[in-house]
Design a protein around this motif. Structure first.
Motif, mmCIF file in Angstrom:
data_model
loop_
_atom_site.group_PDB
_atom_site.id
_atom_site.type_symbol
_atom_site.label_atom_id
_atom_site.label_comp_id
_atom_site.label_asym_id
_atom_site.label_seq_id
_atom_site.Cartn_x
_atom_site.Cartn_y
_atom_site.Cartn_z
ATOM 1 N N PHE A 14 0.832 -1.206 0.000
ATOM 2 C CA PHE A 14 0.000 0.000 0.000
ATOM 3 C C PHE A 14 0.863 1.252 0.000
ATOM 4 O O PHE A 14 0.565 2.228 -0.716
ATOM 5 N N ASN A 15 1.929 1.247 0.786
ATOM 6 C CA ASN A 15 2.805 2.417 0.839
ATOM 7 C C ASN A 15 3.496 2.660 -0.499
ATOM 8 O O ASN A 15 3.720 3.813 -0.887
ATOM 9 N N LYS A 16 3.850 1.572 -1.215
ATOM 10 C CA LYS A 16 4.476 1.733 -2.521
ATOM 11 C C LYS A 16 3.479 2.225 -3.569
ATOM 12 O O LYS A 16 3.834 3.010 -4.454
ATOM 13 N N ALA A 17 2.242 1.730 -3.456
ATOM 14 C CA ALA A 17 1.233 2.105 -4.454
ATOM 15 C C ALA A 17 0.563 3.437 -4.145
ATOM 16 O O ALA A 17 -0.040 4.043 -5.035
ATOM 17 N N LYS A 18 0.678 3.918 -2.923
ATOM 18 C CA LYS A 18 -0.013 5.139 -2.508
ATOM 19 C C LYS A 18 0.345 6.349 -3.357
ATOM 20 O O LYS A 18 -0.553 7.065 -3.816
ATOM 21 N N PRO A 19 1.635 6.642 -3.619
ATOM 22 C CA PRO A 19 1.946 7.820 -4.457
ATOM 23 C C PRO A 19 1.349 7.728 -5.855
ATOM 24 O O PRO A 19 0.858 8.733 -6.388
ATOM 25 N N TYR A 20 1.376 6.534 -6.448
ATOM 26 C CA TYR A 20 0.798 6.361 -7.785
ATOM 27 C C TYR A 20 -0.709 6.588 -7.761
ATOM 28 O O TYR A 20 -1.270 7.251 -8.643
ATOM 29 N N PHE A 21 -1.368 6.024 -6.748
ATOM 30 C CA PHE A 21 -2.819 6.177 -6.629
ATOM 31 C C PHE A 21 -3.202 7.642 -6.437
ATOM 32 O O PHE A 21 -4.147 8.139 -7.075
#
Length: 376
Positions: A14-21
């Protein structure tokens, strides 16, 4: 114990995908700014009245955060006051005013594509003012030059060549009554020139902002003051060009929704999300998502506003996007060089991007090496 082990990988993902989202959601929000603003202008709202309401709401949205998060603000001096007033004139009045007028003559998708050239124009202005040192023999310098030429070439192509209309599946049944495609054909070149003037004003805004924020390092407060200055100055212009009380009236329609949306989403939420992502990924990561807004605007403009998408706009938009990424890549190499130990006084700040959307509250700032650091 097993539950904790299974939760940790999910949390890491989630932390890795959060900026992209967050950035993808932000581009949808920024795309809505173009569509809603265009719809409001088509329905007859004066662009300067929209600028007044937009920046006034933006100032009101940012002011509480500035009071809570930046209680210790630098002293306001007369030179800083003049710079803030100049910033309020460059972005809210010149940039937004010319961009809105150019949008009426062209289309929302066309305007969003041209606005991707802002980083390249900012680079040119910075080189002219000697705020950025260009090393032609290095690959990063060549990438910036090539990217700038591509971005300006794409804008020129979109101006001079329209080409056949591209029929999209969702736009075949769309009504073209609200489209500006037919009525603005004779104004296509002037409209593009107006948008480019807005780009230059926005770029000059970024360059001046990079020096102002060093003298007044309270980003949210500075953004709020810029929006307030823009609202005050645009009020004087709007009162002259739109002296009818009916022109200032708002109701439960786009005249009310457009200023609220652009003020809250394009200013408050956008500023917060960009600042949050830049803390961990940097401004280059934020800038890289700009072309997504152009694609979303093209799709929504065709489906909702019935805008015609021409082949020249698609080709030119692709060329501008390639040029943008070339400039961004060159700037990323600057950050790598700037990561080497250096004195704080040898670092100079210069904004690289944006938006995608014209808004005075965005402080998208990148760090570059100054001439002093390069040993000049």
């Amino acid at each position: 114990m097993s539950d904790q082990i299974s939760i940790r990988p999910l949390s890491a993902m989630f932390n890795k995908a959060k900026p992209y989202f967050l950035m993808v959601c932000l581009q949808f929000g920024l795309a809505g700014t173009y569509i809603i603003s265009m719809a409001t202008l088509i329905h007859g709202m004066n662009r300067y009245v929209l600028i007044v309401y937009r920046n006034a709401i933006a100032a009101l949205v940012l002011a509480p955060f500035a009071l809570l998060l930046e209680r210790r603000r630098p002293k306001m001096t007369f030179p800083i006051f003049l710079q803030i007033m100049t910033l309020g004139f460059l972005e809210p009045i010149l940039d937004q005013g010319f961009a809105y007028l150019g949008m009426k003559f062209t289309s929302a998708s066309f305007t969003s594509a041209i606005m991707n050239a802002v980083p390249s124009v900012t680079f040119v202005v910075a080189v002219i003012l000697r705020l950025e040192h260009l090393k032609i023999k290095e690959v990063r310098g060549q990438a910036k030059i090539i990217g700038t030429i591509l971005s300006l070439s794409g804008a020129l192509l979109m101006t001079l060549y329209k080409g056949p209309v591209i029929d999209l599946i969702w736009s075949r049944k769309a009504s073209h009554q609200g489209s500006t495609g037919d009525s603005s054909d004779k104004h296509w070149i002037p409209g593009t020139l107006l948008i480019l003037v807005g780009c230059v004003a926005w770029s000059c805004f970024y360059v001046l902002q990079s020096t102002t924020i060093k003298k007044y390092p309270a980003a949210i407060s500075l953004s709020s003051l810029i929006c307030l200055a823009g609202a005050i100055q645009s009020s004087a212009i709007a009162l002259v060009v739109e002296h009818r009380p009916s022109g200032w009236a708002v109701g439960w329609d786009s005249r009310l929704f457009a200023p609220l949306y652009t003020g809250i989403v394009s200013s408050g939420i956008t500023y917060y999300v960009q600042g949050l992502v830049m803390k961990t990924r940097g401004p280059v990561f934020v800038t890289a998502f700009n072309p997504l807004c152009m694609i979303i605007v093209a799709a929504l403009g065709s489906a909702i506003l019935g805008e015609q998408i021409h082949l020249g706009s698609i080709i030119g938009g692709i060329i501008i996007a390639i040029g943008l990424y070339s400039v961004v890549w060159g700037k990323s190499k600057d950050y790598t060089a700037a990561s080497t130990p250096a004195k704080a006084d040898d670092i100079q700040e210069l904004p690289i991007s944006a938006k995608n959307c014209t808004d005075g509250s965005k402080l998208v700032i990148a760090t570059i090496n100054s001439d002093k650091q390069d040993g000049k």
